[in-house]
Design an enzyme around this catalytic site. Sequence first.
Site, PDB file in Angstrom:
ATOM      1  N   HIS B  98       0.842  -1.203   0.000  1.00 18.78           N
ATOM      2  CA  HIS B  98       0.000   0.000   0.000  1.00 18.78           C
ATOM      3  C   HIS B  98       0.870   1.243   0.000  1.00 18.78           C
ATOM      4  CE1 HIS B  98       0.413   1.060   4.346  1.00 18.78           C
ATOM      5  NE2 HIS B  98       0.550  -0.249   4.503  1.00 18.78           N
ATOM      6  N   ASP B 100      -0.412   4.396   0.697  1.00 14.99           N
ATOM      7  CA  ASP B 100      -0.896   5.457   1.586  1.00 14.99           C
ATOM      8  C   ASP B 100      -0.212   5.319   2.933  1.00 14.99           C
ATOM      9  OD1 ASP B 100      -2.320   3.026   2.104  1.00 14.99           O
ATOM     10  OD2 ASP B 100      -3.761   4.161   3.308  1.00 14.99           O
ATOM     11  N   ASP B 132       6.313   1.555   6.407  1.00 12.64           N
ATOM     12  CA  ASP B 132       4.899   1.143   6.311  1.00 12.64           C
ATOM     13  C   ASP B 132       4.163   2.008   5.325  1.00 12.64           C
ATOM     14  OD1 ASP B 132       2.376   0.085   6.801  1.00 12.64           O
ATOM     15  OD2 ASP B 132       2.091   1.163   8.669  1.00 12.64           O
ATOM     16  N   GLU B 166      -5.064   1.508   2.658  1.00 13.67           N
ATOM     17  CA  GLU B 166      -4.841   0.483   3.677  1.00 13.67           C
ATOM     18  C   GLU B 166      -4.977   1.051   5.079  1.00 13.67           C
ATOM     19  OE1 GLU B 166      -2.844  -2.421   6.325  1.00 13.67           O
ATOM     20  OE2 GLU B 166      -2.338  -0.330   6.069  1.00 13.67           O
ATOM     21  N   HIS B 445       3.181   3.632  12.339  1.00 15.56           N
ATOM     22  CA  HIS B 445       2.048   4.330  12.985  1.00 15.56           C
ATOM     23  C   HIS B 445       2.490   5.241  14.136  1.00 15.56           C
ATOM     24  CE1 HIS B 445      -1.362   1.483  11.491  1.00 15.56           C
ATOM     25  NE2 HIS B 445      -0.340   1.471  10.681  1.00 15.56           N
TER      26      HIS B 445
END
Lengths: 475, 475
Positions: B98, B100, B132, B166, B445
Amino acid sequence: MDSLSKYYETVEQDKQHYIDRLSEIVAIPSVSCSADHRPDVVRMGHWLKDQWEALGAETKLVNPGTQELEGKTLDLPPVVLGKYGNDPAKKTLLVYGHYDVQPALKEDGWSTDPFKLVINDKEQMVGRGSTDDKGPVLGWLCSAEAYKKAGLEYPVNLKFCFEGMEESGSEGLEEVIRDEADKWFKGTDVVCISDNYWLGKEKPCLTYGLRGVSYFYITVQGPGADLHSGVFGGTVHEPMTDLVNLMSKLVDVKGKILIPGIYDGVAPVTDEEHQAYEGLEFKHSDMEDDLKHKVIVHDEEKKTLMHRWRMPSLSLHGIEGAFYNPGAKTVIPARVIGKFSIRTVPNMDRAEVARITCKYLNEEFAKLGSKNKMTAEMAHDGPWWYSSPKHPNFVAGAKAMERVFGVQPDLTREGGSIPITISFQEALNCNVLLLPMGSADDGAHSINEKLNIRNFIEGIKVFGAYVDELSKADL
Amino acid sequence: MDSLSKYYETVEQDKQHYIDRLSEIVAIPSVSCSADHRPDVVRMGHWLKDQWEALGAETKLVNPGTQELEGKTLDLPPVVLGKYGNDPAKKTLLVYGHYDVQPALKEDGWSTDPFKLVINDKEQMVGRGSTDDKGPVLGWLCSAEAYKKAGLEYPVNLKFCFEGMEESGSEGLEEVIRDEADKWFKGTDVVCISDNYWLGKEKPCLTYGLRGVSYFYITVQGPGADLHSGVFGGTVHEPMTDLVNLMSKLVDVKGKILIPGIYDGVAPVTDEEHQAYEGLEFKHSDMEDDLKHKVIVHDEEKKTLMHRWRMPSLSLHGIEGAFYNPGAKTVIPARVIGKFSIRTVPNMDRAEVARITCKYLNEEFAKLGSKNKMTAEMAHDGPWWYSSPKHPNFVAGAKAMERVFGVQPDLTREGGSIPITISFQEALNCNVLLLPMGSADDGAHSINEKLNIRNFIEGIKVFGAYVDELSKADL
């Protein structure tokens, strides 16, 4: 015939003028908790100063210092002090009010723009600050003006103290009151504050007691940063688990506080007090209408009022540091702060309340066996307040209400705290009367805050009758 | 000598070029949860399409529909589909990733601008999306390019599916996978996803299991609007009291779930499984270093891994509707929504988990005797996933890692969920390999998300070795 009939007529004639003025000041978004709105708060203070000066009052703006807000150092809004009349033969009344307001956004759910006063079909003036506390603050000005216009002499020396930080903890005011006690406020006989509400919607009241409030933080610190619950769930001590566990041990579902010893200081209910609860304008059905749902704990009105006025309560307000947005987030918050407060009543001791509460939380946390760190602290507190409703200041207020409304006001206490009440009482060593203008359902701090036109206009009349009664009272 | 030595050399030579490219795409703030950033997400999708086309791939952008976001109707970012090579004699690999990213603000606590890739003194590339999942997604491109530059034939037919939602629930992707299963994805032999992390920091791993997640809301509705705790404290049933009470009954301080029957579906630990936990690169001391505080529940590494990988867990995430800001506010929130999730494992049944959880909450709420209204609901869930690490796809991955790192990778499971794993497995009826590039401490994150240069460059080599192994595997 009432000696003030000319005054009442003038108030009635100028009704629209008063409403227009309230519109004018509701449109000043004097939100004290916002750095962006600080200039508006200051503008509102100057508006009051200018209006009172135009009426002939002597005024002074006191800068109570600075504050840190949103990363900036800001001047606090001025405290607007005034003297209107200076006749040694007259009694001297000090009135307090505040010209700042709570924040309000249309998006919060307001039916109309909160900073535009709108009159609805129930003759209610809807707008932020209408009832809390711009209506009452403006009321004093309108009342003095109406006396003048009616050709009547204002019967007392009026002093006023209007602050712009009440909704943000009255920062700096305490010092101003102490500093000015022997200066600007010198000679004050009694104090009157109009910053609370009637018990019901129809019948006026005077207020002789307030609960105090002690605010607590429970901080639980776990890992150094927020964690993903997929990766760490089941392997670490989660701060939210500990916190929720502790918070669940503070109060039961019916509001009974579970902290051992918390009720020890509460004054027993006397027979006289039991009787005083009869005949008050208060019905569960009205309260339920306002609440929209049937969530009252008690089965009798009297019990509800006792729990509001003279019994302690504990409310859980929320949690800082946890996930709070709509939607789903799978975070393990690393550090969470539970917030709760205890409303205190005569004769609870604040220091003792703080001590036993923190002790209890520490003991309960130790029982959990968590490896997280927990701190329980009393963040700030304000004392409860109780005055005799037989004081001549209260008698004057009661007579004034009877002259205007034709009924004896209810004698009430309130569940909330108005810390400034005690500050004035102690600094000036005077009786303080709480003389509310607004109605029980005004929704101060809520969306669609309103002030009934009736309460505003009759309230202005009461202010006039009250100073007349004061002038004749044996203080 | 490794048949890919020329490929590895090319990757080493182009190291700086790869880092520069990662810088280029980290600078595109493709935050999928923000309406303002939607054009950046789309730009990022086009970047991938353009780069792959330049390399000779055939691509297609699929619009998975629209969404409502921040009051606007927005096109979802495109799913970028690609085919690189189309030789019937070769095996066909589908890779997913992904493009995004999670939101990131300097104010959140980042040491540097999150959207500017910065290499620190530990040879870590710090920036939002580095690990990520932009690093891995870019890795496939770099790997194919290096094959070409090294004059080597790419050994498989590569298909790819890169999505831009995602971090926002992969909205629309499920349908795209189903629609394209017999079209664009037709002929796929195996799937590889690089969107998770090594167990530790030094040793690579392959991942053969994931926990599922079932997300729950507990809504407690009391009065119609927020109340002032001074006025109403002690007189009404407070939703926070009820909610905190219920939340305290879900999980104990050591993470044991208190919902009756919740452990019934959990598969027993086999002897083989017990043995598989030996020798994994995992130490409590490392985990504690990352956590910054000693808050691990268990006394043995194996127990911690079992509780992360193969035991259910329950985390309390937060409360919507309560007070969450810093400072003190004396509100009684009218409606609060407690959020928690349960991580599920083989062989728990999702529907049964939802049923017994809501049943338990309803029973506990009934016991409270509150007049408030409570609703417990499972808001959404994703299944757990488990694959055999003996499948040839995993064997190919393991051999590739051994060729590049010189060690057998750990065989791991993960505590989190990657729902798309199961979507591919079911829609294409293929084995799915999770082949992570990043390290355990990358902080996806979180603030200061990073990807080690070593993981990136060696990861690109692994991608190349893996396709080489796949071409020789007996699928």
